[in-house]
Design a protein around this motif. Structure first.
Motif, PDB file in Angstrom:
ATOM      1  N   VAL A 354       9.699  70.082 105.309  1.00 60.91           N
ATOM      2  CA  VAL A 354       9.029  70.273 104.018  1.00 60.91           C
ATOM      3  C   VAL A 354       8.072  71.460 104.102  1.00 60.91           C
ATOM      4  N   GLY A 355       8.043  72.261 103.024  1.00 64.54           N
ATOM      5  CA  GLY A 355       7.147  73.408 102.964  1.00 64.54           C
ATOM      6  C   GLY A 355       7.893  74.597 102.397  1.00 64.54           C
ATOM      7  N   PRO A 356       7.240  75.746 102.315  1.00 67.97           N
ATOM      8  CA  PRO A 356       7.955  76.933 101.839  1.00 67.97           C
ATOM      9  C   PRO A 356       8.908  77.451 102.921  1.00 67.97           C
ATOM     10  N   VAL A 357      10.176  77.050 102.821  1.00 69.07           N
ATOM     11  CA  VAL A 357      11.178  77.467 103.822  1.00 69.07           C
ATOM     12  C   VAL A 357      11.747  78.807 103.378  1.00 69.07           C
ATOM     13  N   MET A 358      11.418  79.850 104.132  1.00 69.95           N
ATOM     14  CA  MET A 358      11.876  81.200 103.794  1.00 69.95           C
ATOM     15  C   MET A 358      13.261  81.460 104.396  1.00 69.95           C
ATOM     16  N   PRO A 359      13.944  82.530 103.948  1.00 68.82           N
ATOM     17  CA  PRO A 359      15.322  82.786 104.385  1.00 68.82           C
ATOM     18  C   PRO A 359      15.534  82.805 105.895  1.00 68.82           C
ATOM     19  N   HIS A 360      14.601  83.425 106.632  1.00 64.54           N
ATOM     20  CA  HIS A 360      14.781  83.511 108.092  1.00 64.54           C
ATOM     21  C   HIS A 360      14.687  82.129 108.737  1.00 64.54           C
ATOM     22  N   SER A 361      13.816  81.261 108.196  1.00 66.30           N
ATOM     23  CA  SER A 361      13.649  79.915 108.761  1.00 66.30           C
ATOM     24  C   SER A 361      14.917  79.089 108.584  1.00 66.30           C
ATOM     25  N   LEU A 362      15.527  79.192 107.393  1.00 68.91           N
ATOM     26  CA  LEU A 362      16.767  78.447 107.142  1.00 68.91           C
ATOM     27  C   LEU A 362      17.822  78.842 108.162  1.00 68.91           C
ATOM     28  N   HIS A 363      17.963  80.137 108.422  1.00 70.79           N
ATOM     29  CA  HIS A 363      18.986  80.601 109.364  1.00 70.79           C
ATOM     30  C   HIS A 363      18.666  80.175 110.793  1.00 70.79           C
ATOM     31  N   SER A 364      17.421  80.371 111.222  1.00 69.77           N
ATOM     32  CA  SER A 364      17.075  80.058 112.615  1.00 69.77           C
ATOM     33  C   SER A 364      17.112  78.553 112.891  1.00 69.77           C
ATOM     34  N   LEU A 365      16.729  77.740 111.893  1.00 70.23           N
ATOM     35  CA  LEU A 365      16.790  76.277 112.083  1.00 70.23           C
ATOM     36  C   LEU A 365      18.231  75.782 112.189  1.00 70.23           C
ATOM     37  N   THR A 366      19.125  76.343 111.360  1.00 74.27           N
ATOM     38  CA  THR A 366      20.535  75.925 111.447  1.00 74.27           C
ATOM     39  C   THR A 366      21.143  76.364 112.780  1.00 74.27           C
ATOM     40  N   THR A 367      20.690  77.503 113.300  1.00 70.50           N
ATOM     41  CA  THR A 367      21.176  77.971 114.606  1.00 70.50           C
ATOM     42  C   THR A 367      20.774  76.987 115.704  1.00 70.50           C
ATOM     43  N   LEU A 368      19.544  76.460 115.621  1.00 70.66           N
ATOM     44  CA  LEU A 368      19.088  75.457 116.594  1.00 70.66           C
ATOM     45  C   LEU A 368      19.911  74.175 116.487  1.00 70.66           C
ATOM     46  N   LEU A 369      20.110  73.740 115.243  1.00 69.20           N
ATOM     47  CA  LEU A 369      20.837  72.483 115.019  1.00 69.20           C
ATOM     48  C   LEU A 369      22.288  72.575 115.473  1.00 69.20           C
ATOM     49  N   LYS A 370      22.844  73.756 115.364  1.00 67.91           N
ATOM     50  CA  LYS A 370      24.222  73.968 115.818  1.00 67.91           C
ATOM     51  C   LYS A 370      24.345  73.578 117.293  1.00 67.91           C
ATOM     52  N   SER A 371      23.358  73.983 118.095  1.00 66.74           N
ATOM     53  CA  SER A 371      23.378  73.656 119.527  1.00 66.74           C
ATOM     54  C   SER A 371      23.004  72.201 119.781  1.00 66.74           C
ATOM     55  N   ALA A 372      21.955  71.734 119.077  1.00 67.82           N
ATOM     56  CA  ALA A 372      21.428  70.388 119.333  1.00 67.82           C
ATOM     57  C   ALA A 372      22.345  69.281 118.821  1.00 67.82           C
ATOM     58  N   GLN A 373      23.035  69.525 117.683  1.00 69.96           N
ATOM     59  CA  GLN A 373      23.876  68.482 117.076  1.00 69.96           C
ATOM     60  C   GLN A 373      25.364  68.707 117.355  1.00 69.96           C
ATOM     61  N   ARG A 374      25.649  69.526 118.365  1.00 68.80           N
ATOM     62  CA  ARG A 374      27.026  69.780 118.819  1.00 68.80           C
ATOM     63  C   ARG A 374      27.954  70.264 117.705  1.00 68.80           C
ATOM     64  N   GLY A 375      27.437  71.186 116.929  1.00 69.30           N
ATOM     65  CA  GLY A 375      28.267  71.852 115.931  1.00 69.30           C
ATOM     66  C   GLY A 375      28.674  71.007 114.750  1.00 69.30           C
ATOM     67  N   ALA A 376      27.930  69.927 114.470  1.00 72.18           N
ATOM     68  CA  ALA A 376      28.285  69.070 113.323  1.00 72.18           C
ATOM     69  C   ALA A 376      27.022  68.507 112.658  1.00 72.18           C
ATOM     70  N   PHE A 377      26.753  68.950 111.432  1.00 69.20           N
ATOM     71  CA  PHE A 377      25.642  68.400 110.636  1.00 69.20           C
ATOM     72  C   PHE A 377      25.845  68.835 109.191  1.00 69.20           C
ATOM     73  N   SER A 378      25.083  68.210 108.298  1.00 68.11           N
ATOM     74  CA  SER A 378      25.090  68.652 106.896  1.00 68.11           C
ATOM     75  C   SER A 378      23.641  68.769 106.438  1.00 68.11           C
ATOM     76  N   ALA A 379      23.431  69.504 105.365  1.00 65.19           N
ATOM     77  CA  ALA A 379      22.065  69.703 104.877  1.00 65.19           C
ATOM     78  C   ALA A 379      22.046  69.802 103.363  1.00 65.19           C
ATOM     79  N   VAL A 380      21.070  69.126 102.763  1.00 66.77           N
ATOM     80  CA  VAL A 380      20.806  69.279 101.330  1.00 66.77           C
ATOM     81  C   VAL A 380      19.589  70.192 101.214  1.00 66.77           C
TER      82      VAL A 380
END
Length: 448
Positions: A354-380
Motif C-alpha cells: 500500500v502507498g504511492p507505487v511508482m512505475p519502477h517499484s511495480l517492475h522491481s517488485l515483480t522481478t523479486l516475486l518472480k524469483s521468490a514465487q518460482r515464476g508463478a503469481f498474480s496481482a491486482v
C-alpha cells in the motif's frame, strides 16, 4: 480474511510475454496472490532493513537467481525487498496522508493544518517546496533522477528524463488541465501540445478525407492542422474563407454566417468541454520544461485557497533522494486465506503493498516475486485513475533517435538496468493502465 475475491478484471488478457509494458500510472495498492507463501516478506531483521536502506541509497544492483529454493532464508531477497519499498516524498507531515491529493479533501478534513490561516507559514512551506522542486528538476536534467511526479489538488505533472518513454528530450505531461491553466501557460510563453486532441482531429480529418474521396470530391481542401498549443475548435469552418464557395454560387447574402461572438462562444464551449478529462493532457518538451518549472513555482492555482488542502504545497514523489525529500517506505503485509476452488477450499497466500507505487517499484517488485514465487503469481493493481492517461504514447521521438547517445548517462539515475530498459520503451497502454497481472512459467499476461 476477506481478500475481496473474486476480483473484477477485464475479459481479454494479453498474449504471454517475458516482460510487461511500462505502466506510468501511480498505483495506490497492489495485491499479489500465489500458491507459495510470502513468509519471506515478514518480520525483517534490523540488519536486513538497514542493509536494504543502504542498498537503495547507493543504488546497489541486486540480481537474484531465477528461482530461490528457500526464500525465507535468503537474506539477499529480504534486503532487496526492503530496498524496493523505498520512495522519497516532500513535504512530509506524518499526520497527513499526502497521496493521493486529487479528491483527498475528506481524508484531510479535520486534521491539524496550522498553515491554513497563517500566510507567513504558507510562504515558508512554499519556499521550501520550491527548493525541493528545483533540486528534482536539476537531478532530472543531469539524468541522476529518472522521473518524478508533482501531485496537486487539481492535476498531476509527470516529469521524465530524456531517454525515457521513447523520447529523446526531457518531457513533462500535465493531466487533467483546464482552459484557465492552459491560457496561463500560454501567457507565460510555454509551448505545449494537446496530443490526444490532435490525434482525435487527425482521425476525424482522415475519416472525412475518406468520405470525400468516396463521394468523388477530391478537390475540396481539408483544414489546416492544429499548431502546438492551439486549442481545438469544434470544426474547421470557423473563418470567413470557409464561406467563399457561397460567393462563387452568388448566394452569400441569403445564408446567415455566424458572427465572431458566436464562433468564439462555440470555441470556448468546446475548450471547456474537455476540461478535467484525460483528453486535456498537455505535453511540454525540452527547454520549455524549465519555463514550466518557473511557472509552477509562481502559479497561484497550484495550491488550494480554501477547503481542507488550503495552503498545503503539492506532493513531490520521486524514486531517488532529493533536497528536502524524506525517505518513506511502502507498507507491506502478508495475508493467508482460504479460497474456494472447484467445491473445495485451498490455501491462498497474498502480499499487499500500500502507498504511492511508482512505475519502477511495480517492475522491481515483480522481478523479486518472480524469483521468490518460482515464476508463478498474480496481482491486482489499483490505479490512481487521474494518472492512467500518462500511458499515452506521445510519439515524440525523432526518427533519427540515437538511443545509445540519449540513454548514455541514464544508468546513473538509480534504477536497476532491467527496470530502466522497461521504462525507456515507448508507452503501449494508451489511456488505460494494467489492472491485472499474472505470471505463469516465468511469462506475463496482463489485462488493462
Amino acid at each position: 480474511k476477506d481478500l475481496h475475491l473474486p476480483v473484477a478484471v477485464p475479459e481479454v488478457p494479453s498474449s504471454p510475454r517475458r516482460e510487461f509494458p511500462a505502466d506510468w500510472s501511480i498505483k495506490t495498492r497492489l495485491l499479489f496472490m500465489s500458491s507459495q507463501p510470502f513468509t519471506w516478506a515478514e518480520h525483517l531483521k534490523a540488519q536486513e532493513e538497514a542493509q536494504g536502506f543502504a542498498q537503495h541509497c547507493r543504488a546497489t544492483e541486486t540480481n537474484l537467481p531465477q528461482s530461490i529454493q528457500e526464500p525465507k532464508l535468503s537474506t539477499e531477497l529480504r534486503c532487496a525487498f526492503q530496498q524496493n519499498l523505498v520512495y522519497w516524498l516532500h513535504p512530509s507531515l506524518p499526520w497527513l496522508q499526502l497521496f493521493p491529493r486529487i479528491g483527498a479533501d475528506r481524508k484531510i478534513a479535520g486534521k491539524a493544518c496550522p498553515w491554513s490561516q497563517d500566510e507567513a507559514l504558507q510562504q515558508v512551506l512554499m519556499s521550501d517546496w520550491s527548493v525541493s522542486f528545483t533540486s528534482l528538476y536539476n537531478l532530472l536534467k543531469a539524468k541522476l533522477c529518472p522521473y518524478f511526479y508533482i501531485c496537486t489538488y487539481q492535476f498531476t505533472v509527470l516529469f521524465r528524463a530524456a531517454g525515457l518513454a521513447g523520447s529523446d528530450v526531457l518531457t513533462a505531461v500535465i493531466s487533467p488541465t483546464t482552459r484557465g491553466l492552459r491560457e496561463a501557460m500560454r501567457n507565460e510563453g510555454i509551448e505545449f501540445s494537446l496530443p490526444l486532441v490532435e490525434e482525435s482531429r487527425t482521425r476525424k480529418r482522415k475519416n472525412s478525407e475518406v468520405n470525400l474521396e468516396t463521394e468523388g470530391a477530391n478537390s475540396l481542401q481539408v483544414g489546416n492542422s492544429m499548431e502546438d498549443g492551439e486549442e481545438p475548435a469544434p470544426s474547421d469552418d470557423d473563418d470567413d474563407e470557409s464561406f467563399s464557395w457561397l460567393e462563387e454560387m452568388g448566394v452569400q447574402d441569403k445564408v446567415k454566417k455566424p458572427d465572431a461572438i458566436s464562433i468564439k462562444l462555440r470555441k470556448e464551449k468546446h475548450e471547456v468541454q474537455m476540461d478535467h478529462k484525460p483528453e486535456s493532457l498537455a505535453l511540454v518538451k525540452g527547454t520549455n520544461t524549465f519555463t514550466l518549472l518557473n511557472f509552477l513555482i509562481n502559479c497561484k492555482s497550484l495550491v488550494a485557497v480554501a477547503g481542507p488542502q488550503a495552503g498545503l504545497p503539492p506532493t513531490l514523489l520521486s524514486p531517488v533522494a532529493f533536497r528536502g525529500g524524506t525517505m518513506q517506505t511502502l507498507k507491506a503485509r502478508s495475508i493467508n486465506a482460504k479460497a474456494r476452488v472447484h467445491l473445495a477450499y485451498e490455501d491462498i497466500f497474498s502480499l499487499e503493498i500500500v502507498g504511492p507505487v511508482m512505475p519502477h517499484s511495480l517492475h522491481s517488485l515483480t522481478t523479486l516475486l518472480k524469483s521468490a514465487q518460482r515464476g508463478a503469481f498474480s496481482a491486482v493493481l489499483y490505479t490512481h485513475e487521474p494518472t492512467a492517461v500518462f500511458n499515452t504514447n506521445l510519439d515524440n521521438a525523432s526518427p533519427a533517435l540515437n538511443k545509445e547517445t540519449v540513454c548514455k548517462d541514464l544508468p546513473t539515475c538509480g534504477l536497476h538496468p532491467k527496470t530502466l530498459d522497461q521504462l525507456s520503451q515507448s508507452p503501449a497502454l494508451g489511456k488505460s493502465s494494467i489492472r491485472f497481472l499474472e505470471m505463469k512459467d516465468y511469462a506475463y499476461t496482463w489485462k488493462s
